[in-house]
Scaffold this motif. Structure first.
Motif, PDB file in Angstrom:
ATOM      1  N   ASN A  48     -12.452 106.274  75.976  1.00 20.44           N
ATOM      2  CA  ASN A  48     -12.166 104.838  76.013  1.00 20.44           C
ATOM      3  C   ASN A  48     -13.353 104.177  76.733  1.00 20.44           C
ATOM      4  N   ALA A 159     -26.132 109.312  91.349  1.00 19.22           N
ATOM      5  CA  ALA A 159     -25.084 109.063  90.337  1.00 19.22           C
ATOM      6  C   ALA A 159     -24.208 110.314  90.215  1.00 19.22           C
ATOM      7  N   GLY A 169     -18.003 118.983  87.481  1.00 23.34           N
ATOM      8  CA  GLY A 169     -19.254 118.890  88.246  1.00 23.34           C
ATOM      9  C   GLY A 169     -19.198 117.825  89.327  1.00 23.34           C
ATOM     10  N   SER A 170     -18.207 116.939  89.241  1.00 17.87           N
ATOM     11  CA  SER A 170     -18.107 115.874  90.255  1.00 17.87           C
ATOM     12  C   SER A 170     -17.343 116.431  91.451  1.00 17.87           C
ATOM     13  N   GLY A 390     -10.481 101.656  80.124  1.00 15.01           N
ATOM     14  CA  GLY A 390     -11.921 101.590  79.869  1.00 15.01           C
ATOM     15  C   GLY A 390     -12.688 100.910  80.993  1.00 15.01           C
TER      16      GLY A 390
END
Ligand SMILES: Cc1cc2nc3c(=O)[nH]c(=O)nc-3n(C[C@H](O)[C@H](O)[C@H](O)COP(=O)(O)OP(=O)(O)OC[C@H]3O[C@@H](n4cnc5c(N)ncnc54)[C@H](O)[C@@H]3O)c2cc1C
Length: 410
Positions: A48, A159, A169-170, A390
């Motif tokens: 989204n 980031a 991975g975050s 979104g």
């Protein structure tokens, strides 16, 4: 201009594209074997991308510092997101609630389009490359440490995302980096997360979805917020769209040690008088039956036992024998079925992380750190979080765009 981006997620890839378009020599370090792992699971794998809303509406849907994003969104609105992806060949469509998806219903198409753009622009994308430290001196970034080697840069874009769904991975590395560079990191809490309840009966309701209900969130008996729509019972408690929306407040209140409850109005379209009339009608129709069998047209079968239990009504009591006081008690429960919230599901299961680098320490036009001159902070690593629909991706695209454009203006 040598720019390093840490994190090949939504914000990082957008920032890298913009920085490279502006002429920078960009290297992007991604710790995972592939970029965009989280992007790949967004919208249940359909992505989204953004929402067909104006900027004011987007800000309203970002309770975590939406106003901070005003200028970034002005320069990169949902319409710009659509144009950007259409220019990369990703056709989009609008669905219920303004949600915008790729026509292909495939998040991989979005990742591939971004990756192709990065390749065309000559961005050096290095996967399997976790940044383990940032090298800085005198409030200036010198470079990053990857695999024991220092990579130098003129500007750094952080980031690294939040700390939810760590398998993507975050894992919250950016919070540690930012803190070490002197930034304030606000309290990290889960948002858009299911809630656990004390009541055992929810286990029997597992899988039951309720549409068109109104759910009130209370703290120490006081109403904090409410939502109308769809919810779902699970083996541990409650989930579904309106629960996820309420979860942000719930997480904060629980962290403050408040007594947190939900009240589900199962018949919000009816006034108390209309509900009473409806029940009297059903009681008349089923007057020779037990109370349990008289509610079959009003409630899903699974919900009848707990509703009766909470109303102190034995299931096999005959409708004829129900007193007015008992009927009123039943109606009270139908208009406010109480659930005690013990905790949220863990941060690892949250769709977004609320909290992060304090936005007061970030320039809202450029995403440049106000403390470290050549550092830019974008995406969920900053204290920004929105509702479903979104809005989180729109925030990431807009912040990435702002940093990527600004990095060349130094
Ligand atoms: C199940 C799920 C569904 C979602 N669906 C939607 C949706 O449909 N629409 C929406 O708007 N939002 C959705 N979101 C939220 C959205 O995915 C995030 O808000 C968004 O991905 C944040 O972008 P980001 O670039 O800040 O972080 P991420 O996309 O998380 O990217 C951060 C990247 O940094 C990398 N990284 C971290 N640390 C290091 C390091 N030390 N070295 C190198 N690389 C590192 C990570 O591996 C990762 O690839 C969803 C989230 C989840 C979990």
């Amino acid at each position: 201009m040598k720019v390093i981006v840490i994190g090949g997620g939504c914000a990082g890839m957008m920032a890298a594209c913009r920085a490279a378009e502006g002429g920078a020599n960009v290297t992007l370090f991604e710790k995972m074997p592939r970029v965009g792992r989280k992007l790949g699971i967004t919208g249940k794998g359909r992505c989204n991308l953004t929402n067909n809303a104006d900027i004011a509406e987007v800000i309203k849907n970002i309770p975590g510092n939406g106003k901070f994003l005003f200028s970034a969104l002005k320069n990169f609105s949902p319409a710009d997101t659509v144009n950007f992806f259409e220019s990369l060949g990703v056709k989009t469509k609008i669905e219920r609630g303004g949600r915008i998806f790729p026509v292909s219903d495939n998040a991989t198409e979005v990742i591939d389009a971004l990756l192709k753009r990065l390749m065309i622009l000559g961005v050096d994308v290095r996967t399997n490359s976790p940044v383990t430290d940032i090298v800085a001196a005198q409030k200036k970034i010198r470079g990053v440490l990857v695999g024991g080697k220092i990579f130098e840069c003129d500007a750094l874009i952080l980031a690294t995302g939040g700390a939810s769904y760590p398998a993507t991975g975050s894992t919250g590395d950016g919070f540690k980096f930012a803190k070490r560079l002197g930034h304030t990191v606000t309290e990290i809490l889960p948002a858009l997360v299911p809630l656990e309840t004390e009541e055992d009966f929810v286990r029997d309701l597992q899988g039951l979805s309720l549409k068109n209900v109104r759910v009130k969130l209370l703290a120490d008996g006081k109403k904090i917020s409410e939502q109308f729509g769809e919810m779902l019972f699970t083996h541990f408690g409650v989930s579904g769209p309106i629960i996820l929306t309420l979860s942000r407040d719930a997480a904060r209140l629980l962290a403050q040690g408040k007594f947190v409850e939900l009240e589900i109005n199962l018949k919000p379209a009816l006034t108390p008088e209309q509900l009473d009339a409806r029940i009297l009608r059903d009681f008349d129709k089923f007057r020779r039956k037990t109370i349990k069998n008289s509610l079959v047209e009003l409630l899903p079968a699974k919900l009848i036992p707990p509703v009766l239990d909470l109303s102190y009504l034995p299931e096999d009591k005959r409708v004829d024998d129900i007193t007015q006081i008992e009927r009123r008690r039943l109606e009270e429960i139908l208009r406010g079925l109480p659930l005690t919230i013990t905790k949220t599901r863990p941060l690892a299961e949250a769709i977004v992380t609320s909290g992060g680098v304090d936005v007061k320490e970030i320039d809202p036009r450029t995403m440049r750190s106000k403390l470290v001159e050549n550092l830019f902070i974008v995406g969920e690593v900053a204290d920004v979080d929105g509702f479903t629909g979104g809005f989180n991706l729109q925030a990431a695209w807009a912040m990435g765009n702002a940093a990527g454009l600004s990095v060349n203006l130094r």
